[in-house]
Design an enzyme around this catalytic site. Structure first.
Site, PDB file in Angstrom:
ATOM      1  N   ASP A  50      40.014  97.191  76.048  1.00  0.00           N
ATOM      2  CA  ASP A  50      38.614  97.130  76.488  1.00  0.00           C
ATOM      3  C   ASP A  50      37.916  95.923  75.860  1.00  0.00           C
ATOM      4  O   ASP A  50      37.175  95.198  76.503  1.00  0.00           O
ATOM      5  CB  ASP A  50      37.856  98.412  76.081  1.00  0.00           C
ATOM      6  CG  ASP A  50      38.431  99.646  76.783  1.00  0.00           C
ATOM      7  OD1 ASP A  50      39.141  99.465  77.785  1.00  0.00           O
ATOM      8  OD2 ASP A  50      38.159 100.779  76.312  1.00  0.00           O
ATOM      9  N   SER A  59      45.752  99.414  70.885  1.00  0.00           N
ATOM     10  CA  SER A  59      45.107 100.639  71.345  1.00  0.00           C
ATOM     11  C   SER A  59      44.342 100.353  72.630  1.00  0.00           C
ATOM     12  O   SER A  59      44.136  99.200  73.005  1.00  0.00           O
ATOM     13  CB  SER A  59      44.142 101.145  70.285  1.00  0.00           C
ATOM     14  OG  SER A  59      43.003 100.298  70.259  1.00  0.00           O
ATOM     15  N   LYS A  60      43.935 101.431  73.269  1.00  0.00           N
ATOM     16  CA  LYS A  60      43.162 101.277  74.492  1.00  0.00           C
ATOM     17  C   LYS A  60      41.886 100.475  74.202  1.00  0.00           C
ATOM     18  O   LYS A  60      41.449  99.660  74.996  1.00  0.00           O
ATOM     19  CB  LYS A  60      42.824 102.642  75.076  1.00  0.00           C
ATOM     20  CG  LYS A  60      42.112 102.521  76.388  1.00  0.00           C
ATOM     21  CD  LYS A  60      41.638 103.858  76.900  1.00  0.00           C
ATOM     22  CE  LYS A  60      40.419 103.688  77.774  1.00  0.00           C
ATOM     23  NZ  LYS A  60      39.186 103.422  77.057  1.00  0.00           N
ATOM     24  N   ARG A  61      41.312 100.720  73.035  1.00  0.00           N
ATOM     25  CA  ARG A  61      40.083 100.009  72.678  1.00  0.00           C
ATOM     26  C   ARG A  61      40.285  98.498  72.583  1.00  0.00           C
ATOM     27  O   ARG A  61      39.408  97.719  72.933  1.00  0.00           O
ATOM     28  CB  ARG A  61      39.503 100.548  71.367  1.00  0.00           C
ATOM     29  CG  ARG A  61      38.244 101.380  71.625  1.00  0.00           C
ATOM     30  CD  ARG A  61      37.690 101.961  70.369  1.00  0.00           C
ATOM     31  NE  ARG A  61      38.645 102.870  69.743  1.00  0.00           N
ATOM     32  CZ  ARG A  61      38.994 102.829  68.467  1.00  0.00           C
ATOM     33  NH1 ARG A  61      38.482 101.929  67.669  1.00  0.00           N
ATOM     34  NH2 ARG A  61      39.863 103.703  67.987  1.00  0.00           N
TER      35      ARG A  61
END
Ligand code: GLU
Length: 503
Positions: free
Chosen positions: A265, A260-262
């Site tokens: 990050d 996921s994008k998280r």
């Protein structure tokens, strides 16, 4: 007549484009190009609550950057437009009506409050076979009441009526035989209260209207497949149904779940193709492009997430991918994303690119760092000398800045502790021997001879020389650097540094 190959990438314009989305687009593109087919971009923007300004243009920009430009799209319409679902709104209601007429769908008048109450009473509440008869819909209300409610424009949705005790199965091009128990699927909404179709109805209606022959989409859509297949059947289109292929998930680096994008990050790498500037929050999420990936490398690494050509070959141009692509070499298992491996692809691509093809990018990166290149021929030589030290395009700045401006700071800690007057002497003498015509090996030879004469181990003066020319302990062969800098500049850097180290 054989059916024409028409495939579509059908993103919802809701934000940044995840690398999994680009891979889906890429596999559609490769399949289309391999079979002289058509690659279509259809914008699935029926969910007005999730619509994000600018996201459609951003998707197009990402595809263009990757070089996988659609043959038909909102900006390049073909004969099957419009290519935005919101603009096709009037076309969907007839199918909802047809399904209701045939008993495959029904009106549901439950208010949001009523639905919330059900969900509050039962967190696992699903509107479907077990519960539909407790609800306010055209299956439970009398025919007259339904007619009245509709005549009064009472807000309502249309839901599919999932059959009981059936198995919906199909042959997935990647997964083989797949079967679903209809008892486990709820009565999904097909048409919303605002008259917009949901994804399920729109995707089926448009895949048919656009004569899509094959559907390549992410594995996360597999649970929706039984609904879509039933709709194809219920609408009487079974004979025209496309073939399905659900692409393996792209997994977190540790293999535990979907990337996921998280995760990006958290672990410090991009997940989006290009920088995404969220118009609502103003947040900018970094993309592969801006981090310094070549589009060719990005496409190459995406293709290898879940596919290979059956050999050890890892580096492919887009043309080669088209030539080698085959669906039976797509794996069922999820593909772990490894950012170090991604950088390895980029490094390979940079290394194998000509200096000329990198020139414009490096030139503007240097300019952005305040370095104006005056001699383009010199720049080409610099690029050739350092390109195999760069994994990201941005690395060119740090790796080449010292060629254009003499270092002003030096890694003194690497030199000072062992510095002495003999070394100062050695360097002054070495500087005086440097001629404009000397090659790197001649310089090295002279350097070693002089060191031997002065009883200094060459290893002890090699690092100081590098620090003098570069400022730090990095870069290509130090005599190659000296030749590129030229005699005058090399001498001046040595003299300047000797003074500093002496001082
Ligand atoms: N609109 C869906 C998405 O956002 C498309 C899924 C499909 O290809 O059917 O990915």
């Amino acid at each position: 007549m054989e059916k024409k190959i028409r495939v579509r990438f059908a993103p919802s314009p809701t934000g940044g484009l995840h690398l999994g989305g680009v891979r889906t687009a890429l596999f559609n593109y490769l399949f289309a190009k391999k079979h002289n087919g058509t690659f279509i971009l259809r914008v699935e923007d029926t969910d007005q609550t999730r619509f994000v300004e600018g996201a459609e243009q951003y998707i197009l920009d990402c595809l263009n950057w990757c070089g996988i430009t659609p043959d038909e799209s909102p900006e390049k319409p073909g004969a099957f437009g419009p290519y935005r679902q919101s603009e096709r709104k009037p076309s969907y209601k007839q199918y909802a009506d047809q399904l209701i007429e045939a008993g495959f769908a029904y009106y549901a008048f439950d208010t949001p409050e009523e639905l919330n109450e059900k969900r509050a009473a039962n967190a696992n509440f699903l509107y479907g076979q077990k519960t539909r008869m407790e609800m306010r819909n055209s299956l439970t209300l009398g025919a007259n009441e339904v007619t009245d409610l509709l005549a009064q424009n009472t807000p309502h949705v249309v839901r599919i009526k999932m059959p009981s005790d059936e198995h919906v199965s199909f042959n997935d091009m990647i997964r083989g035989h797949v079967s679903f128990d209809t008892n486990l699927v709820d009565d999904k909404v097909l048409l919303k209260a605002d008259g917009m179709p949901t994804y399920h109805l729109a995707v089926v209606a448009d895949d048919r209207a656009m004569e899509i022959s094959h559907i390549f989409r992410g594995e996360e859509w597999l649970p929706s497949a039984p609904i879509h297949i039933l709709l194809w059947k219920y609408l009487g289109w079974e004979a025209e149904m496309p073939q399905w292929a659900h692409l393996p998930l792209i997994l977190k680096p540790d293999g535990n779940g979907k990337l996921s994008k998280r995760d990006g990050d958290r672990l410090g790498f991009p997940v989006y193709a290009m920088n995404w500037n969220d118009p609502k929050t103003g947040d900018i999420t970094k993309g592969f492009k801006e981090l310094g990936f070549m589009p060719e490398a990005f496409v190459n690494l995406l293709a290898m997430l879940g596919w290979n050509d059956g050999t050890d070959k890892e580096i492919f141009t887009l043309e080669e991918l088209i030539g080698s692509f085959s669906v039976d070499r797509i794996s069922k298992a999820g593909a772990k994303f490894d950012f170090e491996k991604a950088k390895w692809y980029n490094h390979e691509w940079i290394k194998n690119s000509s200096a000329e093809s990198l020139q414009a990018t490096v030139s503007s990166a240097l300019l952005a760092a305040g370095i104006e290149v005056e001699d383009e021929k010199f720049l080409l030589k610099v690029i050739d000398t350092i390109k195999d030290r760069c994994s990201l395009l941005g690395d060119f700045v740090a790796q080449s800045a010292y060629f254009f401006t003499a270092p002003t700071t030096f890694d003194e800690a690497a030199v000072k502790p062992k510095w002495n007057l003999e070394k100062a002497d050695f360097f002054r003498e070495f500087a005086s021997q440097i001629t404009e015509s000397a090659t790197a090996s001649e310089l090295e030879e002279a350097f070693k001879t002089l060191a031997a004469e002065k009883n200094i181990k060459p290893g002890e003066v090699m690092l100081p020389l590098r620090v003098m020319l570069v400022g730090g302990k990095f870069g290509p062969g130090v005599f190659d650097i000296a030749v590129l800098l030229g005699a005058t500049e090399t001498k001046s850097r040595i003299e300047n540094a000797v003074n500093i180290f002496n001082g």
